[in-house]
Design a protein around this motif. Sequence first.
Motif, PDB file in Angstrom:
ATOM      1  N   GLN A  75      18.776  80.378  70.382  1.00  0.00           N
ATOM      2  CA  GLN A  75      17.407  79.871  70.393  1.00  0.00           C
ATOM      3  C   GLN A  75      17.326  78.467  69.798  1.00  0.00           C
ATOM      4  N   ILE A  76      18.037  78.240  68.694  1.00  0.00           N
ATOM      5  CA  ILE A  76      18.018  76.919  68.068  1.00  0.00           C
ATOM      6  C   ILE A  76      18.621  75.878  69.003  1.00  0.00           C
ATOM      7  N   GLU A  77      19.716  76.224  69.663  1.00  0.00           N
ATOM      8  CA  GLU A  77      20.318  75.294  70.614  1.00  0.00           C
ATOM      9  C   GLU A  77      19.375  75.023  71.785  1.00  0.00           C
ATOM     10  N   GLY A  78      18.613  76.039  72.178  1.00  0.00           N
ATOM     11  CA  GLY A  78      17.628  75.841  73.233  1.00  0.00           C
ATOM     12  C   GLY A  78      16.527  74.887  72.808  1.00  0.00           C
ATOM     13  N   PHE A  79      16.086  74.989  71.544  1.00  0.00           N
ATOM     14  CA  PHE A  79      15.084  74.051  71.038  1.00  0.00           C
ATOM     15  C   PHE A  79      15.639  72.625  71.074  1.00  0.00           C
ATOM     16  N   ALA A  80      16.896  72.467  70.629  1.00  0.00           N
ATOM     17  CA  ALA A  80      17.492  71.131  70.562  1.00  0.00           C
ATOM     18  C   ALA A  80      17.615  70.494  71.935  1.00  0.00           C
ATOM     19  N   ALA A  81      17.829  71.312  72.945  1.00  0.00           N
ATOM     20  CA  ALA A  81      17.988  70.779  74.301  1.00  0.00           C
ATOM     21  C   ALA A  81      16.664  70.297  74.886  1.00  0.00           C
ATOM     22  N   LEU A 132      26.941  81.401  62.724  1.00  0.00           N
ATOM     23  CA  LEU A 132      26.243  80.711  61.642  1.00  0.00           C
ATOM     24  C   LEU A 132      26.450  79.199  61.749  1.00  0.00           C
ATOM     25  N   ALA A 133      27.669  78.804  62.072  1.00  0.00           N
ATOM     26  CA  ALA A 133      27.953  77.370  62.230  1.00  0.00           C
ATOM     27  C   ALA A 133      27.177  76.800  63.409  1.00  0.00           C
ATOM     28  N   ARG A 134      26.991  77.600  64.467  1.00  0.00           N
ATOM     29  CA  ARG A 134      26.192  77.142  65.611  1.00  0.00           C
ATOM     30  C   ARG A 134      24.732  76.933  65.212  1.00  0.00           C
ATOM     31  N   ILE A 135      24.224  77.793  64.354  1.00  0.00           N
ATOM     32  CA  ILE A 135      22.858  77.611  63.868  1.00  0.00           C
ATOM     33  C   ILE A 135      22.744  76.301  63.114  1.00  0.00           C
ATOM     34  N   ASP A 136      23.690  76.057  62.193  1.00  0.00           N
ATOM     35  CA  ASP A 136      23.641  74.841  61.381  1.00  0.00           C
ATOM     36  C   ASP A 136      23.765  73.592  62.247  1.00  0.00           C
ATOM     37  N   SER A 137      24.740  73.585  63.152  1.00  0.00           N
ATOM     38  CA  SER A 137      24.937  72.401  63.983  1.00  0.00           C
ATOM     39  C   SER A 137      23.790  72.214  64.971  1.00  0.00           C
ATOM     40  N   GLY A 138      23.258  73.320  65.490  1.00  0.00           N
ATOM     41  CA  GLY A 138      22.126  73.228  66.405  1.00  0.00           C
ATOM     42  C   GLY A 138      20.889  72.668  65.732  1.00  0.00           C
ATOM     43  N   PHE A 139      20.654  73.106  64.488  1.00  0.00           N
ATOM     44  CA  PHE A 139      19.496  72.605  63.756  1.00  0.00           C
ATOM     45  C   PHE A 139      19.654  71.116  63.443  1.00  0.00           C
ATOM     46  N   LEU A 140      20.854  70.726  63.025  1.00  0.00           N
ATOM     47  CA  LEU A 140      21.075  69.314  62.735  1.00  0.00           C
ATOM     48  C   LEU A 140      20.892  68.465  63.987  1.00  0.00           C
ATOM     49  N   ASP A 141      21.396  68.943  65.107  1.00  0.00           N
ATOM     50  CA  ASP A 141      21.224  68.215  66.364  1.00  0.00           C
ATOM     51  C   ASP A 141      19.746  68.088  66.709  1.00  0.00           C
ATOM     52  N   LEU A 142      19.003  69.170  66.499  1.00  0.00           N
ATOM     53  CA  LEU A 142      17.566  69.179  66.758  1.00  0.00           C
ATOM     54  C   LEU A 142      16.867  68.070  65.985  1.00  0.00           C
ATOM     55  N   LEU A 144      18.295  65.458  64.276  1.00  0.00           N
ATOM     56  CA  LEU A 144      18.828  64.117  64.532  1.00  0.00           C
ATOM     57  C   LEU A 144      18.183  63.508  65.774  1.00  0.00           C
ATOM     58  N   ARG A 145      17.983  64.330  66.803  1.00  0.00           N
ATOM     59  CA  ARG A 145      17.314  63.837  68.008  1.00  0.00           C
ATOM     60  C   ARG A 145      15.866  63.468  67.710  1.00  0.00           C
ATOM     61  N   ALA A 146      15.195  64.324  66.940  1.00  0.00           N
ATOM     62  CA  ALA A 146      13.798  64.035  66.604  1.00  0.00           C
ATOM     63  C   ALA A 146      13.691  62.752  65.795  1.00  0.00           C
ATOM     64  N   ARG A 147      14.648  62.533  64.921  1.00  0.00           N
ATOM     65  CA  ARG A 147      14.622  61.353  64.040  1.00  0.00           C
ATOM     66  C   ARG A 147      15.146  60.107  64.740  1.00  0.00           C
TER      67      ARG A 147
END
Length: 203
Positions: A75-81, A132-142, A144-147
């Motif tokens: 879900q987090i990776e989907g948000f980031a995309a 868990l690592a996918r959650i962390d990296s997905g959130f950071l990507d989310l 970083l893109r927003a910022r």
Amino acid sequence: MPRIAEARAGAEPTSPRQRARRQSILRVAADIAASTGLERVQMHEVAKSAGVAIATLYRYFPSKTHLFTALMADQIEGFAARVPERAPGTSPQEAVFETLGSATRKLLRRPALATAMIQSANAARATTVPDLARIDSGFLDLLLRARGVERPTDHHITRLRLPILLWYGVLQSRLNERLTPQQADADLRMACHLLLAPGPETG
């Protein structure tokens, strides 16, 4: 609370058919948890509803902790995309707040499922639950893109990790009904503006 995850990682799908099967399992698990809550999810019911053998389910997801942590990662990776372009005049801090607020609203559409994912991620261990690592990296990507950060440094990552950790607390408080939507938004906005305010090392 879910039991602590078994001391092994789940198998990774290696073919389109296996990936489709894994996604089917995740969709079924999400629907069941959304209607019953985590404690009442039975792995055999997930396998049956997804049309797979119980051994197949456990090969990919050794426990419910693995299953719902993987679902949250997806879900987090989907948000980031799907992060939109930052509107002109929107500050980086406000863009991060809007992104986290959007994630909160999407997850709260199915609060029982959101609770299941948060509980599972909290019970997981990074050594046995790679998602868990996918959650962390997905959130950071989310964020970083927003910022609008294209080449992140350790400084960017550290500063963005702080609002992510605070966001988890805000989401949990919304799920527990300890905060109103208005209070949650106000707290999250203040945190983003305080933690991400421009300074000597902007980013």
